[in-house]
Write a protein that holds these residues in place. Structure first.
Motif, PDB file in Angstrom:
ATOM      1  N   GLU A 305      44.763 -28.416  -6.199  1.00 42.41           N
ATOM      2  CA  GLU A 305      44.698 -29.253  -7.410  1.00 42.41           C
ATOM      3  C   GLU A 305      45.495 -30.541  -7.235  1.00 42.41           C
ATOM      4  N   GLU A 306      46.545 -30.487  -6.425  1.00 42.17           N
ATOM      5  CA  GLU A 306      47.365 -31.674  -6.183  1.00 42.17           C
ATOM      6  C   GLU A 306      48.132 -31.487  -4.872  1.00 42.17           C
ATOM      7  N   ALA A 307      48.777 -32.579  -4.407  1.00 43.87           N
ATOM      8  CA  ALA A 307      49.476 -32.538  -3.127  1.00 43.87           C
ATOM      9  C   ALA A 307      50.659 -31.567  -3.150  1.00 43.87           C
ATOM     10  N   GLU A 308      51.324 -31.413  -4.297  1.00 45.16           N
ATOM     11  CA  GLU A 308      52.453 -30.492  -4.376  1.00 45.16           C
ATOM     12  C   GLU A 308      52.016 -29.048  -4.144  1.00 45.16           C
ATOM     13  N   GLN A 309      50.817 -28.718  -4.620  1.00 46.40           N
ATOM     14  CA  GLN A 309      50.293 -27.376  -4.365  1.00 46.40           C
ATOM     15  C   GLN A 309      50.004 -27.183  -2.877  1.00 46.40           C
ATOM     16  N   LEU A 310      49.561 -28.255  -2.223  1.00 48.36           N
ATOM     17  CA  LEU A 310      49.365 -28.203  -0.774  1.00 48.36           C
ATOM     18  C   LEU A 310      50.688 -27.931  -0.070  1.00 48.36           C
ATOM     19  N   ALA A 311      51.760 -28.570  -0.520  1.00 45.91           N
ATOM     20  CA  ALA A 311      53.072 -28.369   0.100  1.00 45.91           C
ATOM     21  C   ALA A 311      53.543 -26.925  -0.047  1.00 45.91           C
ATOM     22  N   ARG A 312      53.193 -26.281  -1.161  1.00 48.38           N
ATOM     23  CA  ARG A 312      53.584 -24.881  -1.360  1.00 48.38           C
ATOM     24  C   ARG A 312      52.682 -23.918  -0.584  1.00 48.38           C
ATOM     25  N   GLY A 313      51.477 -24.377  -0.208  1.00 47.98           N
ATOM     26  CA  GLY A 313      50.601 -23.560   0.631  1.00 47.98           C
ATOM     27  C   GLY A 313      49.706 -22.595  -0.101  1.00 47.98           C
ATOM     28  N   TYR A 314      49.439 -22.823  -1.410  1.00 48.34           N
ATOM     29  CA  TYR A 314      48.588 -21.915  -2.178  1.00 48.34           C
ATOM     30  C   TYR A 314      47.356 -22.663  -2.678  1.00 48.34           C
ATOM     31  N   PRO A 315      46.199 -22.475  -2.035  1.00 48.61           N
ATOM     32  CA  PRO A 315      45.004 -23.205  -2.471  1.00 48.61           C
ATOM     33  C   PRO A 315      44.450 -22.650  -3.780  1.00 48.61           C
ATOM     34  N   ALA A 316      43.799 -23.536  -4.525  1.00 45.07           N
ATOM     35  CA  ALA A 316      43.136 -23.104  -5.751  1.00 45.07           C
ATOM     36  C   ALA A 316      41.796 -22.450  -5.447  1.00 45.07           C
ATOM     37  N   LYS A 317      41.177 -22.846  -4.334  1.00 46.67           N
ATOM     38  CA  LYS A 317      39.867 -22.293  -3.974  1.00 46.67           C
ATOM     39  C   LYS A 317      39.653 -22.501  -2.484  1.00 46.67           C
ATOM     40  N   VAL A 318      38.838 -21.627  -1.894  1.00 44.02           N
ATOM     41  CA  VAL A 318      38.472 -21.744  -0.486  1.00 44.02           C
ATOM     42  C   VAL A 318      36.947 -21.809  -0.396  1.00 44.02           C
ATOM     43  N   HIS A 319      36.436 -22.911   0.134  1.00 42.72           N
ATOM     44  CA  HIS A 319      35.001 -23.069   0.359  1.00 42.72           C
ATOM     45  C   HIS A 319      34.672 -22.554   1.766  1.00 42.72           C
ATOM     46  N   ILE A 320      33.579 -21.818   1.889  1.00 41.29           N
ATOM     47  CA  ILE A 320      33.089 -21.354   3.189  1.00 41.29           C
ATOM     48  C   ILE A 320      31.864 -22.195   3.545  1.00 41.29           C
ATOM     49  N   LEU A 321      32.013 -23.014   4.584  1.00 44.17           N
ATOM     50  CA  LEU A 321      30.940 -23.924   4.969  1.00 44.17           C
ATOM     51  C   LEU A 321      29.764 -23.151   5.561  1.00 44.17           C
ATOM     52  N   PRO A 322      28.526 -23.567   5.265  1.00 44.10           N
ATOM     53  CA  PRO A 322      27.351 -22.888   5.834  1.00 44.10           C
ATOM     54  C   PRO A 322      27.274 -23.012   7.353  1.00 44.10           C
ATOM     55  N   ARG A 323      27.843 -24.082   7.907  1.00 43.63           N
ATOM     56  CA  ARG A 323      27.822 -24.280   9.356  1.00 43.63           C
ATOM     57  C   ARG A 323      29.246 -24.573   9.825  1.00 43.63           C
ATOM     58  N   PRO A 324      29.634 -24.102  11.013  1.00 43.78           N
ATOM     59  CA  PRO A 324      31.001 -24.374  11.497  1.00 43.78           C
ATOM     60  C   PRO A 324      31.211 -25.853  11.776  1.00 43.78           C
ATOM     61  N   LEU A 325      32.418 -26.288  11.548  1.00 40.67           N
ATOM     62  CA  LEU A 325      32.805 -27.693  11.712  1.00 40.67           C
ATOM     63  C   LEU A 325      33.433 -27.895  13.081  1.00 40.67           C
ATOM     64  N   GLU A 326      33.249 -29.085  13.653  1.00 38.74           N
ATOM     65  CA  GLU A 326      33.845 -29.373  14.959  1.00 38.74           C
ATOM     66  C   GLU A 326      34.883 -30.493  14.838  1.00 38.74           C
ATOM     67  N   SER A 327      36.073 -30.229  15.346  1.00 35.79           N
ATOM     68  CA  SER A 327      37.137 -31.202  15.503  1.00 35.79           C
ATOM     69  C   SER A 327      37.684 -31.720  14.175  1.00 35.79           C
ATOM     70  N   THR A 328      38.339 -32.890  14.230  1.00 36.92           N
ATOM     71  CA  THR A 328      39.145 -33.388  13.102  1.00 36.92           C
ATOM     72  C   THR A 328      38.585 -34.675  12.518  1.00 36.92           C
ATOM     73  N   GLY A 329      37.272 -34.881  12.583  1.00 38.15           N
ATOM     74  CA  GLY A 329      36.693 -36.141  12.126  1.00 38.15           C
ATOM     75  C   GLY A 329      36.116 -36.116  10.733  1.00 38.15           C
ATOM     76  N   ALA A 330      36.384 -35.090   9.934  1.00 40.02           N
ATOM     77  CA  ALA A 330      35.774 -34.964   8.604  1.00 40.02           C
ATOM     78  C   ALA A 330      36.480 -35.851   7.582  1.00 40.02           C
ATOM     79  N   VAL A 331      35.740 -36.225   6.509  1.00 40.97           N
ATOM     80  CA  VAL A 331      36.294 -36.990   5.383  1.00 40.97           C
ATOM     81  C   VAL A 331      35.686 -36.472   4.086  1.00 40.97           C
ATOM     82  N   ILE A 332      36.399 -36.727   2.969  1.00 36.16           N
ATOM     83  CA  ILE A 332      35.896 -36.442   1.621  1.00 36.16           C
ATOM     84  C   ILE A 332      35.560 -37.783   0.969  1.00 36.16           C
ATOM     85  N   TYR A 333      34.335 -37.889   0.413  1.00 32.59           N
ATOM     86  CA  TYR A 333      33.917 -39.160  -0.183  1.00 32.59           C
ATOM     87  C   TYR A 333      32.809 -38.890  -1.197  1.00 32.59           C
ATOM     88  N   ARG A 334      33.018 -39.384  -2.422  1.00 30.57           N
ATOM     89  CA  ARG A 334      32.036 -39.292  -3.514  1.00 30.57           C
ATOM     90  C   ARG A 334      31.514 -37.871  -3.720  1.00 30.57           C
TER      91      ARG A 334
END
Length: 507
Positions: A305-334
């Motif tokens: 929900e926010e960066a502070e929750q990220l710092a504590r390490g407790y996600p609000a939700k976990v999405h399971i992608l239909p296909r596996p992701l490769e490497s560190t080139g992903a972005v979130i946009y719109r």
């Protein structure tokens, strides 16, 4: 029978027993039944006996009878005129029988060889004869193939030795990494305190870099910032979006990294964390997203929900992608996660609300899975980026010979709108990002005092060298992206999620 023996050879019943030496040809007769050679041998023995006794008036006795197997056998007995006993009978007769058996075996082998010589093929040829040229050629080929197999075996043994040495070296590196992780955890989490929080992570990072005198200087600066004019100048210098500054400019300065969180497992050695600069409801700019990218089946997208929750390490939700992701080139946009599916040259859009892939497109000629990565590796062949102008993809092709290629993408259909080819080699830089349509690259992923070393302006199609200081605090930079809404760089540096403030020039 021969004439000289006709008057002295007669058939009669055996006389009363008396000391005599006799020769029995019954064994020879039985062997004679096995072939023509054996029969002739028996006849010649009879003739020899008759001739030998031709000059004497002794009597020879011939007997014909059936043996135990039903065969007809002939035997004859001749009494010795001078010997009262046969001292060598026990040894002479077996020797004669052995010689007869050897002779019969030799005759059998000769017959077999004669039959083989009468057929086709080289079977009847003598060992000392001329060899067939085809056999010689076949033997040469077999010897050459055997030699090649021996050489291949030697090469495989050498390769096995090399792989074993590499395995040992990797084991030592893994052990060293585990010790480093233990050391860092002990440094970040002293006894008697709870897990790492935001303030706990910041304090150890900044404390060694400042002396008491600079701290007092910082306090003086803070007091001066209370003047309204100074605050306006500071906001303009840092390039933060405000009421009177929302335009683009060139990158002038990158600040020190600020730690927001830390991964707690080996899967977080490399990763991606990001915010959406143009979120779609129900999401906001406070929502933070994270992917740990160590592994072959990377499918988990953590939502906070926010960066502070990220710092504590407790996600609000976990999405399971239909296909596996490769490497560190992903972005979130719109409202979508844009990523490269594993072992492909494609780019896909995962809709965060519908939780499904809504678009996918192949990047023509793009290298993938280790063909044209950044200098740190990690299959970073395809890197996605966002700036004030939209969505980009950074990659290279065989045609470009490893130089960085930029393409502007439609965020809905992933159609390529325009492409630029730079003169910056992708393997020669550690990472890259875009600000206001200009590509910036980082010189090293592990050197503590790296630099922003190149810039390519898509508006003019020209590049220039830079030397803007950039700090790799944790010595392993695996992800670097720009967030145009916050005017900050988001980075993943060896388990640590950090941000860098930036300063842009006035437009």
């Amino acid at each position: 029978m021969p004439p000289q023996a006709s008057g002295r050879f007669r058939l009669a019943r055996p006389p009363p027993p008396r000391p005599s030496c006799s020769i029995n040809a019954g064994a020879g007769g039985r062997r004679a039944q096995r072939g023509g050679s054996g029969a002739m041998l028996g006849v010649w023995l009879l003739l020899w006996g008759s001739v030998a006794l031709g000059g004497r008036a002794d009597t020879a006795f011939l007997r014909r009878a059936h043996d135990s197997s039903g065969h007809c056998t002939y035997s004859f007995t001749v009494a010795s005129p001078v010997e009262a006993a046969c001292p060598e009978a026990a040894s002479g007769v077996p020797e004669l029988r052995a010689e007869l058996a050897a002779l019969a075996a030799r005759l059998s082998r000769l017959e077999s060889r004669e039959r083989g010589a009468g057929g086709s093929g080289p079977r009847g040829a003598e060992p000392g004869g001329a060899r067939d040229p085809q056999q010689v050629a076949a033997a040469s080929r077999l010897e050459a193939a055997y030699g090649e197999l021996l050489r291949a075996k030697s090469r495989l043994e050498e390769e096995k030795g090399r792989l074993e040495r590499e395995k040992e070296e990797l084991g030592r590196r893994l052990e060293s990494s585990a010790q480093e992780i233990t050391r860092l955890r002990a440094a970040r989490c002293p006894p008697g305190r709870e897990g790492p929080g935001r303030d706990t992570l910041r304090a150890p990072a900044k404390a060694p870099r400042w002396e008491p005198q600079p701290l007092s200087y910082q306090e003086l600066q803070s007091e001066r910032s209370e003047v309204p004019v100074s605050r306006l100048l500071e906001e303009a210098a840092l390039g933060r979006p405000g009421k009177e500054d929302s335009g683009c400019g060139q990158l002038l300065w990158v600040g020190e990294p600020v730690v927001f969180g830390r991964a707690d497992s080996i899967a977080g050695k490399y990763g991606v964390w990001m915010k959406d600069p143009e979120p779609v409801p129900p999401f906001t700019r406070d929502n933070t997203w994270r992917v740990d990218t160590v592994g072959t089946e990377v499918r988990q997208l953590f939502q906070y929900e926010e960066a502070e929750q990220l710092a504590r390490g407790y996600p609000a939700k976990v999405h399971i992608l239909p296909r596996p992701l490769e490497s560190t080139g992903a972005v979130i946009y719109r409202g979508g996660l844009f990523f490269q599916p594993r072992q492909s040259r494609s780019v896909a859009r995962y809709d965060l609300r519908g939780e499904s892939i809504t678009a996918e497109r192949e990047i023509p000629g793009a290298g993938y899975h280790g063909q044209y990565p950044y200098s740190w590796g990690g299959y970073t062949d395809i890197d996605l980026a966002v700036d004030e102008t939209g969505l980009w993809v950074i990659y290279s092709t065989e045609k470009a010979r490893g130089a960085i290629v930029l393409s502007k993408l439609d965020p809905e259909t992933l159609e390529i709108r325009r492409t630029w080819e730079t003169n910056i080699r992708k393997r020669g830089v550690a990472n890259s990002f875009l600000i206001c349509g200009t590509l910036y690259t980082v010189s090293s992923y592990s050197a503590p005092n790296a630099t922003i070393n190149f810039a390519y302006d898509t508006a003019t199609g020209t590049s220039r060298a830079l030397s803007i200081p950039f700090e790799n605090r944790f010595r392993y930079l695996s992800m670097l992206d720009y967030n145009p809404a916050e005017r900050q760089l988001f980075a993943w540096d060896s388990f640590n999620m950090v941000t860098y403030p930036v300063r842009l020039s006035r437009p």
